[in-house]
Motif scaffolding. Structure first.
Motif, PDB file in Angstrom:
ATOM      1  N   GLY A  75       0.759  -1.357  -0.033  1.00  0.00           N
ATOM      2  CA  GLY A  75       0.142   0.023   0.104  1.00  0.00           C
ATOM      3  C   GLY A  75       0.884   1.435  -0.004  1.00  0.00           C
ATOM      4  O   GLY A  75       0.510   2.202   0.633  1.00  0.00           O
TER       5      GLY A  75
ATOM      6  N   TYR B  79     -10.036  -8.628  -4.661  1.00  0.00           N
ATOM      7  CA  TYR B  79      -9.305  -8.152  -5.789  1.00  0.00           C
ATOM      8  C   TYR B  79      -9.418  -9.038  -7.141  1.00  0.00           C
ATOM      9  O   TYR B  79      -8.695  -9.806  -7.291  1.00  0.00           O
TER      10      TYR B  79
ATOM     11  N   LEU C 244      -2.461  -8.808  -7.232  1.00  0.00           N
ATOM     12  CA  LEU C 244      -2.147  -9.288  -6.051  1.00  0.00           C
ATOM     13  C   LEU C 244      -1.148 -10.430  -6.262  1.00  0.00           C
ATOM     14  O   LEU C 244      -1.826 -11.417  -7.090  1.00  0.00           O
TER      15      LEU C 244
ATOM     16  N   GLU D 226       1.866 -11.942  -0.879  1.00  0.00           N
ATOM     17  CA  GLU D 226       0.537 -11.133  -0.528  1.00  0.00           C
ATOM     18  C   GLU D 226      -0.628 -12.218  -0.232  1.00  0.00           C
ATOM     19  O   GLU D 226      -0.926 -12.343   1.061  1.00  0.00           O
TER      20      GLU D 226
HETATM   21  P1  AFP Z   1       0.839  -0.654  -3.568  1.00  0.00           P
HETATM   22  O1  AFP Z   1       1.715  -1.101  -2.644  1.00  0.00           O
HETATM   23  O2  AFP Z   1       1.747  -0.600  -5.092  1.00  0.00           O
HETATM   24  O3  AFP Z   1       0.291   0.793  -3.345  1.00  0.00           O
HETATM   25  O4  AFP Z   1      -0.332  -1.691  -4.063  1.00  0.00           O
HETATM   26  C1  AFP Z   1      -1.111  -2.055  -2.962  1.00  0.00           C
HETATM   27  C2  AFP Z   1      -1.840  -3.232  -3.343  1.00  0.00           C
HETATM   28  O5  AFP Z   1      -1.101  -4.176  -3.538  1.00  0.00           O
HETATM   29  C3  AFP Z   1      -2.709  -3.524  -2.149  1.00  0.00           C
HETATM   30  O6  AFP Z   1      -2.326  -3.297  -0.891  1.00  0.00           O
HETATM   31  C4  AFP Z   1      -4.075  -2.960  -2.403  1.00  0.00           C
HETATM   32  O7  AFP Z   1      -5.261  -3.602  -1.718  1.00  0.00           O
HETATM   33  C5  AFP Z   1      -4.173  -2.743  -3.975  1.00  0.00           C
HETATM   34  O8  AFP Z   1      -2.867  -2.984  -4.221  1.00  0.00           O
HETATM   35  C6  AFP Z   1      -4.657  -1.478  -4.456  1.00  0.00           C
HETATM   36  O9  AFP Z   1      -4.603  -1.464  -5.811  1.00  0.00           O
HETATM   37  P2  AFP Z   1      -5.654  -0.775  -6.521  1.00  0.00           P
HETATM   38  O10 AFP Z   1      -5.210   0.786  -6.271  1.00  0.00           O
HETATM   39  O11 AFP Z   1      -5.663  -1.267  -7.917  1.00  0.00           O
HETATM   40  O12 AFP Z   1      -7.000  -0.727  -6.047  1.00  0.00           O
END
Ligand code: AFP
Length: 343
Positions: A135, A274, A285, A290
């Motif tokens: 995130g 997701y 993911l 993860e």
């Molecule tokens: P980042 O670490 O690249 O911000 O991604 C976070 C993640 O893998 C996960 O933690 C979130 O649930 C998801 O991506 C959010 O992705 P979207 O922005 O596509 O909803």
């Protein structure tokens, strides 16, 4: 006969005991063993906790220090822009395991191939899989982020350095968990004997037991999904979303950081989704660091984790950065989503 009651100011033994239940002690207690393997796992968890403390400390000062926020200008193996915190946290995990004799290889979201620590390999037969900052788009705006981890035992010699023994299902995870950097820092782990949470006590610098054997409610009102992708999903997920829009008792929550969303659902029930999209049918993911670790947590808490058809823990990846759609959470809520999926 006179009975003398204990002085009121004495701290109840149970409180003291809980205060002294650090993460490493809890691992030994729950393995019910003082074997070398139990000590190794306890030591690995202590090192993960140290990584969590270092990351937590840096995040808490992020707005006050130079060179913490923002991007490095590089792109990782996933094609995503790398944040400075991603790089820092990735290196922290490597650093805490150097000269530990515990972990021979580390595989993470931020590295194309696993990182080997050759001096550990003759004795450290474990591999750490991790997402150092999950995130990371939340970092620059001071919202919650997390780290996700899993421990697997190395199988075979891995002479070609390809780590193909990692391409196995989630039942090969010896331990898994996450660290959530929120208003407080909390570490949640399982070793296949329940799910336990620990809060970081900054005054002690220790993770102290908060809750043992956490159970996820069978139902929950929260559905957690990026609805911005609605028109990229297939009909199953659109129909499920339409259903929860119409059905009383559901509410949406989505933070952009999987760990935060999963933690809410673990504690209060609900479902995280997701799904695959037209552009990316396998979703976003990654399985090994993860969804499989989080599936292990959710299932140990009595919940369910699936890709829509198969249990996440049964999926065998074809590569380290393999992606999979994910539906995780309360048993009945996951089954409700699955009921919309055409097999
Ligand atoms: P980042 O670490 O690249 O911000 O991604 C976070 C993640 O893998 C996960 O933690 C979130 O649930 C998801 O991506 C959010 O992705 P979207 O922005 O596509 O909803």
């Amino acid at each position: 006969m006179n009975t003398i009651s204990p002085p009121e100011l004495i701290i109840p033994e149970s409180n003291l005991d809980r205060d002294c239940t650090t993460l490493s002690r809890h691992v030994l207690q729950s393995l019910k063993s003082f074997s070398p393997d139990a000590y190794d796992l306890s030591a690995i968890m202590s090192r993960i906790a140290l990584a969590g403390k270092l990351i937590s400390r840096r995040l808490s000062r992020a707005g006050l220090m130079e060179d913490v926020l923002g991007f490095t200008g590089e792109t990782n193996i996933q094609g995503e822009s790398v944040k400075k915190m991603d790089t820092y946290a990735n290196e922290v995990f490597i650093s805490v395991f150097k000269q530990s004799g515990l972990v021979c290889r580390l595989a993470s979201e931020e590295m194309d191939k696993p990182y080997y620590i050759p001096e550990n390999c003759p004795i450290g037969r474990y591999t750490l899989l991790y997402d150092p900052i999950d995130g990371s788009s939340n970092v620059d705006i001071n919202l919650n982020v997390g780290s996700i981890f899993a421990i697997r035992q190395q199988e075979g010699e891995d002479l070609d350095g390809e780590a193909t023994d990692l391409l196995q299902n989630g039942s090969k995870q010896i331990a898994a968990g996450y660290i959530l950097y929120g208003p407080a820092t909390v570490l949640v782990y399982t070793m296949g004997n329940g799910v336990h949470s620990f809060f970081l006590d900054p005054s002690l610098g220790e993770f102290i037991l908060a809750q043992e054997n956490i159970k996820i409610p069978d139902h929950g009102s929260v559905y957690s999904v990026n609805e911005g992708n609605f028109w990229q999903w297939n009909d199953s997920f659109r129909n499920y979303t339409r259903y929860v829009h119409r059905q009383e008792g559901y509410t949406g929550r989505y933070s952009g950081a999987l760990v935060g969303d999963i933690h809410r659902i673990l504690m209060q029930g609900g479902v995280f989704l997701y799904p695959g999209t037209t552009e990316q049918p396998e979703g976003k993911l990654r399985l090994l660091y993860e969804t499989a670790p989080l599936a292990f947590i959710i299932e140990q808490a009595g919940g369910k984790a699936s890709d829509g058809i198969n249990p996440i823990l049964d999926i065998i990846p074809s590569k380290i950065h393999y992606r999979t759609p994910a539906i995780l959470g309360s048993k009945n809520e996951v089954e409700l989503v699955e009921s919309f999926i055409e097999k």
